[in-house]
Design an enzyme around this catalytic site. Structure first.
Site, PDB file in Angstrom:
ATOM      1  N   ALA A 130      -8.906   5.452   3.671  1.00 11.18           N
ATOM      2  CA  ALA A 130      -8.494   6.317   4.780  1.00 11.18           C
ATOM      3  C   ALA A 130      -8.296   5.466   6.020  1.00 11.18           C
ATOM      4  CB  ALA A 130      -9.539   7.398   5.018  1.00 11.18           C
ATOM      5  N   ASP A 162      -4.040  -0.464  11.067  1.00 10.48           N
ATOM      6  CA  ASP A 162      -4.201   0.882  10.494  1.00 10.48           C
ATOM      7  C   ASP A 162      -5.569   1.429  10.897  1.00 10.48           C
ATOM      8  OD1 ASP A 162      -3.400   3.137   9.120  1.00 10.48           O
ATOM      9  OD2 ASP A 162      -3.939   2.385   7.140  1.00 10.48           O
ATOM     10  N   ASN A 192       0.826  -1.204   0.000  1.00 11.71           N
ATOM     11  CA  ASN A 192       0.000   0.000   0.000  1.00 11.71           C
ATOM     12  C   ASN A 192       0.864   1.259   0.000  1.00 11.71           C
ATOM     13  OD1 ASN A 192      -1.905  -2.017   2.013  1.00 11.71           O
ATOM     14  ND2 ASN A 192      -2.795  -1.135   0.170  1.00 11.71           N
TER      15      ASN A 192
END
Length: 379
Positions: free
Chosen positions: A304, A270, A215
């Protein structure tokens, strides 16, 4: 001394998986692990598991709290409590690219939380602001900046916990990376367009982590392997994997498993403030983030962070990586403990280590989380 007698399930100890085990605890440490003696006061796992407490090196928020917005002990405690319900017994609250003054305040806030003995807080992850605008993800590029001497001084000041820093290595001289490493900072690569050669040069001076493999970095090409290719080719760095069904396709996850040393793969969430929160949507740097179906996205479709908890990450790893439960638990506990330099106290069920563990049901859902010296947390 307290005894816990687990039967009718699986206990993932450092010596292997047992069908049951008696764990004795003295203070905050495991005094012994052995066969269950007697039938009184046993805990029936009903086919479930006891695994070491999960350790998450990338936690942006939880319980309705975003770390960027709550640089205080109460906010940090709320985040930790939210994630404890999903099996996380240690974590690094993660600051998404901020100004130098807020970075300094965040570092101080973590010191204060550790001093206040907030359960599960072992350090901080400063993600950015020395990142590549071409791979900004949800980070605000107006906050990006070079790593100057003032910031180096703030980051290398002695702290009560671990300090992890995510950088784009192509933006930082290797001599500066080495200075950070020599000062005890855990330097990781992310949001980067580093070439294979730049990545290798950073590995050579001690950059030891890949914040979220695949990512926010270029895809590998046959003549341009880049940061992802360097990570698959080099056994040294630890690699974080976000296994939520959105960030990385399962075949690419399995490729990492085949190419990299298993002990260098870590699960990370995350996680954003939505984990453990009733109101899922949130605002990051003035931008509304929609959370639906377990996915956090900005209006333009940019991911996000995640709505992922570590309990789900472990279950997803079993399914998508096709590994055993104890292997997935190692990716969530043993490997991140080693990355953080905390194997002497965390990351496994073994004599002398902290009595941190998670009880899972047969479907791998956390039922109860035990953090040494704190009250057990029910899911």
């Amino acid at each position: 001394m307290t005894r816990f007698r687990f039967v009718n399930g699986h206990v993932a100890t450092s010596g292997g998986v047992l069908p049951g085990a008696e764990i004795t605890v003295e203070g905050d440490r495991i005094a012994s692990i052995g066969a269950v003696e007697g039938s009184a006061d046993t805990i029936d796992l009903n086919g479930g598991w006891v695994v070491p407490g999960y350790i998450d090196t990338q936690v942006n928020g939880g319980g309705g709290v975003l770390f960027n917005d709550r640089l205080d002990v109460d906010g940090i405690a709320s985040m930790a409590a939210a994630h404890a319900a999903y099996g996380t017994t240690a974590m690094l609250p993660t600051l998404v690219s901020e100004t130098p003054d807020k970075i300094a305040r965040a570092l101080d806030a973590i010191d204060e939380a550790i001093e206040a003995k907030v359960p599960g807080i072992v350090g901080i992850h400063v993600e950015g602001p020395v990142l590549n605008p071409a791979r900004k993800g949800i980070h605000d590029p107006t906050r990006f900046r070079d790593l100057d001497e003032d910031m180096v001084a703030v980051l290398t000041r002695p702290r009560k916990g671990k300090v992890m820093l995510t950088i784009a290595p192509e933006r930082v001289p290797v001599a500066t990376i080495k200075r950070l490493v020599d000062a005890g900072v855990l330097v990781s690569a992310g949001h980067s367009e580093a070439s294979y050669e730049q990545a290798m040069a950073a590995f050579d001076v001690g950059l030891s982590g890949i914040t979220h493999l695949y990512n926010a970095m270029p895809a590998m090409q046959q003549r341009v392997p880049g940061l992802a290719g360097a990570t698959l080719d080099d056994p040294r760095p630890y690699s974080g994997l976000i296994i939520d069904g959105f960030h990385v396709a399962a075949p690419m996850l399995r490729l990492a498993l085949k190419a990299r040393p298993f002990e260098k793969l870590m699960l990370v969430t995350d996680a954003m403030s939505s984990v453990g929160a009733v109101e899922k949507d949130f605002v990051l740097h003035g931008r509304h983030i929609d959370v639906s179906g377990g996915k956090c996205t900005y209006a333009d479709g940019t991911l996000a962070g995640s709505d992922l908890d570590m309990g789900s990450a472990v279950a997803n790893a079993v399914e998508q990586l096709r590994i055993t439960v104890d292997q997935a638990a190692a990716m969530a506990a043993t490997h991140p403990a080693a990355f953080l330099g905390l194997s002497h106290e965390r990351g496994a069920l073994a004599k002398g280590l902290r009595a941190d563990w998670v009880v899972l049901d047969a479907a791998l859902k956390p039922v109860e989380t035990r953090i040494a010296s704190a009250e057990p947390v029910a899911a």
